[in-house]
Design an enzyme around this catalytic site. Structure first.
Site, PDB file in Angstrom:
ATOM      1  N   GLY A 167       6.984   1.274  -1.380  1.00 19.52           N
ATOM      2  CA  GLY A 167       6.099   1.967  -0.904  1.00 19.52           C
ATOM      3  C   GLY A 167       6.360   3.689  -0.629  1.00 19.52           C
ATOM      4  O   GLY A 167       5.292   4.478  -0.424  1.00 19.52           O
ATOM      5  N   ARG A 168       7.298   3.982  -1.317  1.00 23.05           N
ATOM      6  CA  ARG A 168       7.836   5.245  -1.598  1.00 23.05           C
ATOM      7  C   ARG A 168       7.019   5.717  -2.595  1.00 23.05           C
ATOM      8  O   ARG A 168       7.444   7.334  -3.401  1.00 23.05           O
ATOM      9  CB  ARG A 168       8.726   5.961  -1.403  1.00 23.05           C
ATOM     10  CG  ARG A 168       9.926   4.577  -2.283  1.00 23.05           C
ATOM     11  CD  ARG A 168      11.509   5.513  -1.819  1.00 23.05           C
ATOM     12  NE  ARG A 168      13.018   4.421  -2.087  1.00 23.05           N
ATOM     13  CZ  ARG A 168      13.177   3.111  -2.499  1.00 23.05           C
ATOM     14  NH1 ARG A 168      12.085   2.510  -1.399  1.00 23.05           N
ATOM     15  NH2 ARG A 168      13.425   2.559  -3.693  1.00 23.05           N
ATOM     16  N   GLU A 205      15.920   6.996   0.229  1.00 23.79           N
ATOM     17  CA  GLU A 205      15.714   5.738   0.827  1.00 23.79           C
ATOM     18  C   GLU A 205      16.000   5.461  -1.139  1.00 23.79           C
ATOM     19  O   GLU A 205      16.739   4.248  -1.340  1.00 23.79           O
ATOM     20  CB  GLU A 205      13.914   5.323   0.927  1.00 23.79           C
ATOM     21  CG  GLU A 205      14.236   3.825   1.783  1.00 23.79           C
ATOM     22  CD  GLU A 205      12.421   3.526   2.525  1.00 23.79           C
ATOM     23  OE1 GLU A 205      12.569   3.702   3.252  1.00 23.79           O
ATOM     24  OE2 GLU A 205      11.721   3.219   1.438  1.00 23.79           O
ATOM     25  N   LYS A 261      15.627  -3.214  10.675  1.00 28.03           N
ATOM     26  CA  LYS A 261      13.902  -3.508  11.430  1.00 28.03           C
ATOM     27  C   LYS A 261      13.832  -5.169  11.745  1.00 28.03           C
ATOM     28  O   LYS A 261      12.941  -5.724  12.774  1.00 28.03           O
ATOM     29  CB  LYS A 261      12.500  -4.158  10.165  1.00 28.03           C
ATOM     30  CG  LYS A 261      11.578  -2.827   9.661  1.00 28.03           C
ATOM     31  CD  LYS A 261      10.985  -3.303   8.205  1.00 28.03           C
ATOM     32  CE  LYS A 261      10.602  -2.216   7.715  1.00 28.03           C
ATOM     33  NZ  LYS A 261       9.638  -2.125   6.309  1.00 28.03           N
ATOM     34  N   LYS A 299       2.030  -1.988   2.826  1.00 27.35           N
ATOM     35  CA  LYS A 299       1.902  -3.311   2.200  1.00 27.35           C
ATOM     36  C   LYS A 299       2.349  -4.640   2.215  1.00 27.35           C
ATOM     37  O   LYS A 299       2.004  -5.103   2.017  1.00 27.35           O
ATOM     38  CB  LYS A 299       3.236  -2.826   1.215  1.00 27.35           C
ATOM     39  CG  LYS A 299       3.568  -3.859  -0.186  1.00 27.35           C
ATOM     40  CD  LYS A 299       4.401  -3.112  -1.460  1.00 27.35           C
ATOM     41  CE  LYS A 299       5.207  -3.753  -2.453  1.00 27.35           C
ATOM     42  NZ  LYS A 299       6.266  -3.687  -3.193  1.00 27.35           N
ATOM     43  N   HIS A 301      13.909  32.378   8.193  1.00 28.00           N
ATOM     44  CA  HIS A 301      14.645  32.733   9.538  1.00 28.00           C
ATOM     45  C   HIS A 301      14.898  31.775  10.488  1.00 28.00           C
ATOM     46  O   HIS A 301      14.933  31.578  11.564  1.00 28.00           O
ATOM     47  CB  HIS A 301      13.164  33.062  10.432  1.00 28.00           C
ATOM     48  CG  HIS A 301      12.656  34.392   9.821  1.00 28.00           C
ATOM     49  ND1 HIS A 301      13.252  36.013   9.263  1.00 28.00           N
ATOM     50  CD2 HIS A 301      12.053  34.367   8.261  1.00 28.00           C
ATOM     51  CE1 HIS A 301      12.460  36.690   8.758  1.00 28.00           C
ATOM     52  NE2 HIS A 301      12.180  36.170   8.051  1.00 28.00           N
ATOM     53  N   GLU A 308       5.634  -1.169  13.250  1.00 24.50           N
ATOM     54  CA  GLU A 308       4.587   0.473  14.133  1.00 24.50           C
ATOM     55  C   GLU A 308       3.684   0.367  12.952  1.00 24.50           C
ATOM     56  O   GLU A 308       2.349   0.917  14.264  1.00 24.50           O
ATOM     57  CB  GLU A 308       6.121   1.759  13.606  1.00 24.50           C
ATOM     58  CG  GLU A 308       7.539   1.702  13.637  1.00 24.50           C
ATOM     59  CD  GLU A 308       8.357   0.658  12.584  1.00 24.50           C
ATOM     60  OE1 GLU A 308       7.762   0.116  11.953  1.00 24.50           O
ATOM     61  OE2 GLU A 308       9.349   1.743  13.235  1.00 24.50           O
TER      62      GLU A 308
HETATM   63  O1  F6P Z   1      10.737   2.482   5.720  1.00 26.01           O
HETATM   64  C1  F6P Z   1      10.890   1.902   4.914  1.00 26.01           C
HETATM   65  C2  F6P Z   1       9.688   0.532   4.281  1.00 26.01           C
HETATM   66  O2  F6P Z   1       9.880  -0.420   3.755  1.00 26.01           O
HETATM   67  C3  F6P Z   1       8.886   2.136   3.187  1.00 26.01           C
HETATM   68  O3  F6P Z   1       9.608   1.433   1.945  1.00 26.01           O
HETATM   69  C4  F6P Z   1       7.923   1.262   3.124  1.00 26.01           C
HETATM   70  O4  F6P Z   1       7.339   2.254   2.622  1.00 26.01           O
HETATM   71  C5  F6P Z   1       7.912   1.329   5.440  1.00 26.01           C
HETATM   72  O5  F6P Z   1       8.253   0.485   5.315  1.00 26.01           O
HETATM   73  C6  F6P Z   1       6.459   1.031   5.621  1.00 26.01           C
HETATM   74  O6  F6P Z   1       6.322  -0.143   5.009  1.00 26.01           O
HETATM   75  P1  F6P Z   1       4.726  -1.256   4.658  1.00 26.01           P
HETATM   76  O7  F6P Z   1       3.956  -1.135   4.417  1.00 26.01           O
HETATM   77  O8  F6P Z   1       4.985  -2.739   4.219  1.00 26.01           O
HETATM   78  O9  F6P Z   1       3.876  -1.081   6.282  1.00 26.01           O
END
Ligand code: F6P
Length: 567
Positions: A276-277, A362, A521, A215, A393, A221
């Site tokens: 995002g979620r 979250e 972050k 987003k 198990h 990452e």
């Molecule tokens: O983990 C935090 C977060 O902001 C999530 O809500 C989101 O899904 C994820 O990082 C990835 O963010 P982006 O889609 O901006 O890369």
């Protein structure tokens, strides 16, 4: 707008909790022969059994009354109407608009967003048909056969869950014949280079497409993995080859995606009002459409839409996500449980616990209410889980005899539609028997008789009996879903989204922001610079972080050089 005072639980709920204190679940069943019928709810082929939750005769009615007086119907209407329920970021949370069936206008900041959604869906449909049909080619002219989604958090978990759950094309009942697969889709989230390296190992660069789902298009990452993916393509296809045709993006930050070299035509939009979620229903679901085809993706949306309509229209006391949320709230605030456990009895749902951890934790990981005031009640239990029967198990021992109770949510698709019906019966029986064992436990007297008959006596017998007693009286919910199809999975995920919303409204928190993650972050940036380039840490850096950075600076990336390494 709802005020914190309105959230105070009525005294009769506290009284209901006290009345239950000395009563076991087994006793509640003994007192009320209709308990299962009274506390089980059927809707559209689903069965939600709350009879093994610690609810007295009137508790559910009191919870519904509490939800009503706390303004829950108003919150549900506000969410679905696109009001700015994400108050701290002053925006709506409109994941439900993404699966809206009709074209009734939905206006956000003066703009009807439905045409935007339809335009994005039409592009997704075209793109998925092209790629699945072998019509999209890479830089060398060979058709794309493999897709790798690069994204993390919500930009990974939902799409990965759905792709893994629905990986098999629908099979005619009883058929055992071979099944055809669509395009191969894999997911890379972790910045640990091992994740990308392993995912790329079996793939051919000339036929691989990367979908960068982010987003913000600023997540470290994701950008690091995207850069490494590009380097992999260049190394294989040659420096002079333009590898940008091997990339697509889904993002709300179109300029950043463009700046990375991705063509405008290959960028799908996200919007501020999709968190995002909650984004698997949007263009972030492109990997899903690529994996299962557009028609099944539409069924996923339709399933979720059917739950949205139910959430909007059903009375609170027959509304499945509301009932789930009320019991979740009761377990956290009144029963003071600090954990909840989710166990899907379906291997295909092996990613569900991880997906729910982001959705729930979250959303609920907040220490203040919507007005910024500290929360006074217990709230927001941690969530963990794993598929059944594997978890039987592993951690079920802890659930049966461990030091404290954690309510378990059993999710059981009833009809697996595969030919091994006997194994399905074994699987489902596992869920039922574990829930039964948690509730009824195992009493000392029966065990004593058994062991005495085997010749044990005295201290030895006492110890052996004590080790075998299961206290029981441990609560669980059973959610039976008709089958694991795209439509039903859409329903399941929407049920949990709305349940999470209900709980948040009753806790009095904003489930739609995540400032804690944002802070983490920010802190990572100077540490990356210190480790990679020896840049000085900010002056206010704590002693432990300084010490660790100093220790790591000379060692990082030197694996394999010590006597204890494998190489
Ligand atoms: O983990 C935090 C977060 O902001 C999530 O809500 C989101 O899904 C994820 O990082 C990835 O963010 P982006 O889609 O901006 O890369």
């Amino acid at each position: 707008m709802l005020h914190r005072e309105d959230l105070a639980a009525p005294a009769d709920l506290a009284q209901a909790r006290r009345a239950l204190a000395g009563t076991t679940l087994a006793e509640l069943f003994a007192r009320d022969p209709n308990r299962f019928q009274r506390l089980s709810f059927e809707w559209d082929g689903w069965l939600l059994d709350l009879s093994k939750e610690r609810l007295g005769e009137d508790t559910l009615a009191l919870l519904v009354a509490h939800a009503d007086s706390a303004g829950l119907p108003g919150w549900i209407a506000a969410l679905l109407a696109g009001e700015k329920v994400n108050q701290s970021e002053r925006r709506p949370a409109l994941y439900t608009a993404l699966r809206q069936t009709g074209d009734a206008p939905l206006v956000v900041d003066g703009r009807d967003i439905i045409p935007d959604i339809r335009a994005a869906q039409s592009r997704m449909r075209t793109i998925s048909a092209q790629i699945r049909g072998g019509l999209r080619v890479g830089a060398t002219g060979r058709p794309i056969r493999s897709v790798v989604n690069i994204g993390i958090g919500g930009s990974d978990l939902g799409a990965y869950l759905v792709c893994s759950a629905l990986a098999q094309p629908p099979r005619a009942r009883g058929s055992t014949g071979p099944q055809t697969q669509g395009v191969d889709v894999s997911f890379v989230a972790n910045v640990d280079p091992e994740h990308l390296t392993r995912a790329l190992a079996p793939l051919e660069p000339a036929t691989t497409l990367f979908v960068i789902t982010s987003k913000s298009f600023a997540t470290q990452e994701t950008l690091a993995n995207a850069a490494s993916a590009k380097a992999w393509l260049v190394a294989a296809l040659g420096k002079g080859v333009d590898v940008n045709s091997h990339f697509m993006a889904t993002t709300a930050n179109i300029p950043a995606a463009r700046a990375s070299g991705i063509a405008s035509v290959d960028i799908l939009p996200l919007w501020d009002w999709v968190g995002g979620r909650y984004c698997l229903w949007s263009a972030a679901g492109l990997p899903i459409a690529l994996k299962i085809g557009w028609e099944r993706f539409e069924k996923l949306l339709a399933g979720a839409a059917s739950v949205d309509a139910h959430f909007r229209n059903a009375p609170l006391d027959r509304n499945l996500p509301v009932l789930l949320g009320l019991v979740g709230w009761w377990n956290a605030t009144h029963m003071k449980h600090v954990e909840r456990v989710v166990v899907p009895y379906a291997q295909a749902l092996f990613r569900l616990p991880a997906y729910l951890q982001q959705l729930v934790l979250e959303s609920h990981g907040k220490r203040v209410g919507r007005d910024g005031g500290a929360l006074t009640e217990a709230h927001s239990p941690a969530l963990w889980g794993e598929v059944g029967s594997n978890s039987q198990h592993a951690f079920f021992q802890w659930l049966h005899q461990g030091p404290r109770e954690a309510p378990v949510e059993f999710i059981v698709p009833v009809d697996a539609m595969h030919p091994l019906a006997d194994q399905q019966a074994l699987l489902v029986a596992g869920a039922l028997s574990q829930a039964q064992a948690l509730m009824v436990g195992r009493r000392a007297d029966g065990i004593r008789t058994e062991l005495a008959a085997l010749g044990l006596s005295g201290i030895e017998l006492d110890a052996a009996v004590a080790a075998r007693v299961c206290p029981g009286n441990r609560a669980s919910t059973m959610l039976l879903m008709p089958e694991l199809s795209a439509y039903r999975l859409g329903q399941l995920l929407a049920l949990y989204e709305h349940r999470t919303f209900v709980e948040a409204m009753l806790y009095g928190i904003n489930p739609f922001d995540e400032f804690g993650v944002e802070y983490g972050k920010t802190l990572a940036k100077p540490i990356v610079a210190a480790l990679a380039d020896g840049a000085p840490l900010p002056p206010d850096t704590d002693g432990s972080t300084r010490g660790l950075v100093a220790h790591l600076r000379t060692r990082i990336g030197r694996a394999g050089s010590s006597a204890t390494s494998d190489s």
